[in-house]
Design a protein around this motif. Structure first.
Motif, mmCIF file in Angstrom:
data_model
loop_
_atom_site.group_PDB
_atom_site.id
_atom_site.type_symbol
_atom_site.label_atom_id
_atom_site.label_comp_id
_atom_site.label_asym_id
_atom_site.label_seq_id
_atom_site.Cartn_x
_atom_site.Cartn_y
_atom_site.Cartn_z
ATOM 1 N N ASN A 51 1.611 63.889 -71.020
ATOM 2 C CA ASN A 51 2.768 64.937 -70.312
ATOM 3 C C ASN A 51 2.483 64.992 -69.441
ATOM 4 O O ASN A 51 3.893 65.160 -68.717
ATOM 5 C CB ASN A 51 2.214 66.144 -71.136
ATOM 6 N N VAL A 52 2.179 63.775 -68.374
ATOM 7 C CA VAL A 52 2.143 63.989 -66.476
ATOM 8 C C VAL A 52 3.354 63.110 -66.067
ATOM 9 O O VAL A 52 3.043 61.685 -66.956
ATOM 10 C CB VAL A 52 1.077 63.323 -66.329
ATOM 11 N N TYR A 53 3.624 63.447 -65.526
ATOM 12 C CA TYR A 53 5.055 62.190 -65.465
ATOM 13 C C TYR A 53 4.452 61.266 -64.505
ATOM 14 O O TYR A 53 4.449 61.933 -63.137
ATOM 15 C CB TYR A 53 6.454 63.316 -65.145
ATOM 16 N N VAL A 54 5.245 59.839 -64.945
ATOM 17 C CA VAL A 54 4.411 59.244 -63.527
ATOM 18 C C VAL A 54 5.823 58.259 -62.720
ATOM 19 O O VAL A 54 6.909 57.845 -64.249
ATOM 20 C CB VAL A 54 4.030 58.583 -64.185
ATOM 21 N N GLU A 57 7.250 52.269 -58.854
ATOM 22 C CA GLU A 57 8.485 52.155 -58.380
ATOM 23 C C GLU A 57 7.779 50.640 -57.843
ATOM 24 O O GLU A 57 7.081 50.078 -57.963
ATOM 25 C CB GLU A 57 8.582 52.244 -56.799
ATOM 26 N N LYS A 58 8.789 50.382 -57.542
ATOM 27 C CA LYS A 58 8.773 48.320 -56.532
ATOM 28 C C LYS A 58 8.453 48.583 -55.518
ATOM 29 O O LYS A 58 9.365 48.622 -54.988
ATOM 30 C CB LYS A 58 9.268 47.222 -57.621
ATOM 31 N N GLU A 59 7.814 48.362 -54.600
ATOM 32 C CA GLU A 59 7.733 48.514 -53.246
ATOM 33 C C GLU A 59 7.062 47.506 -52.413
ATOM 34 O O GLU A 59 5.772 47.010 -52.913
ATOM 35 C CB GLU A 59 6.911 49.411 -53.010
ATOM 36 N N HIS A 60 7.607 46.650 -51.429
ATOM 37 C CA HIS A 60 7.155 45.995 -51.128
ATOM 38 C C HIS A 60 6.570 44.828 -51.529
ATOM 39 O O HIS A 60 5.629 43.912 -51.424
ATOM 40 C CB HIS A 60 6.498 46.182 -50.088
ATOM 41 N N GLY A 61 7.030 44.465 -53.080
ATOM 42 C CA GLY A 61 6.697 43.689 -53.832
ATOM 43 C C GLY A 61 5.495 43.670 -54.675
ATOM 44 O O GLY A 61 4.822 43.273 -55.416
ATOM 45 N N LEU A 62 5.166 45.250 -54.315
ATOM 46 C CA LEU A 62 3.723 45.948 -55.362
ATOM 47 C C LEU A 62 4.231 47.184 -56.233
ATOM 48 O O LEU A 62 5.433 47.600 -55.886
ATOM 49 C CB LEU A 62 3.156 46.741 -54.496
ATOM 50 N N TYR A 63 3.458 47.199 -57.558
ATOM 51 C CA TYR A 63 4.391 48.806 -58.619
ATOM 52 C C TYR A 63 3.293 49.478 -58.060
ATOM 53 O O TYR A 63 2.089 49.223 -57.884
ATOM 54 C CB TYR A 63 3.603 47.818 -59.808
ATOM 55 N N LYS A 64 3.817 50.429 -57.423
ATOM 56 C CA LYS A 64 3.299 52.178 -56.828
ATOM 57 C C LYS A 64 3.657 52.523 -58.261
ATOM 58 O O LYS A 64 4.844 52.783 -58.711
ATOM 59 C CB LYS A 64 4.065 52.774 -56.364
ATOM 60 N N ALA A 65 2.717 53.608 -58.389
ATOM 61 C CA ALA A 65 2.977 54.386 -59.527
ATOM 62 C C ALA A 65 2.747 55.849 -58.880
ATOM 63 O O ALA A 65 2.092 55.918 -57.936
ATOM 64 C CB ALA A 65 1.299 54.747 -60.785
ATOM 65 N N GLU A 66 3.716 56.541 -59.217
ATOM 66 C CA GLU A 66 3.430 58.241 -58.176
ATOM 67 C C GLU A 66 3.385 59.474 -59.330
ATOM 68 O O GLU A 66 4.195 59.068 -59.636
ATOM 69 C CB GLU A 66 4.634 58.540 -57.226
ATOM 70 N N PHE A 67 2.799 60.413 -58.941
ATOM 71 C CA PHE A 67 2.148 61.179 -59.359
ATOM 72 C C PHE A 67 1.534 62.403 -59.235
ATOM 73 O O PHE A 67 0.643 62.457 -58.033
ATOM 74 C CB PHE A 67 1.685 60.777 -61.418
ATOM 75 N N TRP A 68 1.426 63.540 -60.037
ATOM 76 C CA TRP A 68 0.701 64.728 -59.480
ATOM 77 C C TRP A 68 -0.590 65.036 -60.670
ATOM 78 O O TRP A 68 -0.461 64.635 -61.641
ATOM 79 C CB TRP A 68 1.192 65.978 -59.531
ATOM 80 N N HIS A 69 -1.760 64.844 -59.974
ATOM 81 C CA HIS A 69 -2.948 65.078 -61.002
ATOM 82 C C HIS A 69 -3.696 66.251 -60.021
ATOM 83 O O HIS A 69 -4.524 65.562 -58.542
ATOM 84 C CB HIS A 69 -3.252 63.521 -60.464
ATOM 85 N N GLU A 70 -4.654 66.723 -60.765
ATOM 86 C CA GLU A 70 -5.508 67.912 -59.983
ATOM 87 C C GLU A 70 -4.696 68.007 -59.661
ATOM 88 O O GLU A 70 -5.577 69.014 -58.627
ATOM 89 C CB GLU A 70 -7.230 67.044 -59.796
ATOM 90 N N GLY A 71 -3.177 68.469 -58.673
ATOM 91 C CA GLY A 71 -2.503 69.865 -57.966
ATOM 92 C C GLY A 71 -2.064 68.831 -56.833
ATOM 93 O O GLY A 71 -2.362 69.198 -55.899
ATOM 94 N N ARG A 72 -2.688 67.490 -56.357
ATOM 95 C CA ARG A 72 -3.015 66.579 -55.548
ATOM 96 C C ARG A 72 -1.466 65.301 -56.117
ATOM 97 O O ARG A 72 -1.583 64.663 -57.169
ATOM 98 C CB ARG A 72 -4.100 65.999 -55.206
ATOM 99 N N GLN A 73 -0.840 65.122 -54.835
ATOM 100 C CA GLN A 73 0.241 63.822 -55.115
ATOM 101 C C GLN A 73 -0.945 62.451 -54.944
ATOM 102 O O GLN A 73 -1.561 62.486 -53.866
ATOM 103 C CB GLN A 73 1.181 63.354 -54.043
ATOM 104 N N VAL A 74 0.140 61.919 -56.424
ATOM 105 C CA VAL A 74 -1.366 60.509 -56.069
ATOM 106 C C VAL A 74 -0.042 59.372 -55.937
ATOM 107 O O VAL A 74 0.849 59.338 -56.941
ATOM 108 C CB VAL A 74 -2.552 60.310 -57.091
ATOM 109 N N GLU A 75 -1.037 58.168 -55.595
ATOM 110 C CA GLU A 75 -0.143 56.848 -55.753
ATOM 111 C C GLU A 75 -0.278 55.659 -56.136
ATOM 112 O O GLU A 75 -1.893 55.767 -55.103
ATOM 113 C CB GLU A 75 1.214 56.981 -54.555
ATOM 114 N N VAL A 76 -0.596 54.924 -56.917
ATOM 115 C CA VAL A 76 -1.354 53.767 -56.976
ATOM 116 C C VAL A 76 -0.416 52.595 -56.909
ATOM 117 O O VAL A 76 0.418 52.562 -57.497
ATOM 118 C CB VAL A 76 -2.242 54.150 -58.786
#
Length: 150
Positions: A51-54, A57-76
């Motif tokens: 149920n976590v919303y991810v 995006e595709k940015e500068h030729g890379l794939y990026k996942a953005e989400f909130w995990h344990e109260g913090r914003q995370v980008e992978v």
């Protein structure tokens, strides 16, 4: 007269918004359009609840996942072949190790830490700090846990 003003305003707003998006290199993508190898590697790194919303995006030729995990914003970030590039987690300046706080205080007097990310990469981990001081340009620092510049 009112209709003409409305049309001119609408055209103006469209022109402005197109100008901003033209400068933006990121492209939102649906999860179904994320390559399977990236989806699998993402799941291996983060066993997060379904149920976590991810946001993908595709940015500068890379794939990026953005989400909130344990109260913090995370980008992978991933390369198109699925290789993990880095993970960035937002932190509070108060969470910095004392060595990093002391380094900033000693080497950048008068500056304050405005933004902090903890960055994990295959080559090693570091803190990325944005320092601000009135009347000067912001400074970006990358320091390891023991305050060694990267």
């Amino acid at each position: 007269m009112m209709k003409k003003q409305f049309l001119l305003m609408a055209a103006f707003l469209c022109a402005i918004s197109m100008g901003f998006t033209a400068c933006d290199d990121d492209e939102d993508i649906f999860y179904a359009n994320v390559p399977n190898n990236i989806q699998n590697n993402f799941q291996d790194l983060f066993s997060i609840a379904n149920n976590v919303y991810v946001k993908w995006e595709k940015e500068h030729g890379l794939y990026k996942a953005e989400f909130w995990h344990e109260g913090r914003q995370v980008e992978v970030w991933f390369q198109p072949d699925g290789t993990w590039v880095r993970t960035e987690r937002d932190l509070s300046p108060m969470e910095l190790p004392e060595a990093v706080k002391n380094y900033v205080a000693h080497n950048y007097p008068g500056y304050r830490v405005d933004d902090v990310d903890f960055v994990e990469t295959p080559a090693g981990n570091y803190y990325e700090l944005e320092l601000e001081k009135n009347g000067t340009r912001d400074i970006i620092l990358r320091l390891t846990v023991d305050a060694t510049p990267v």
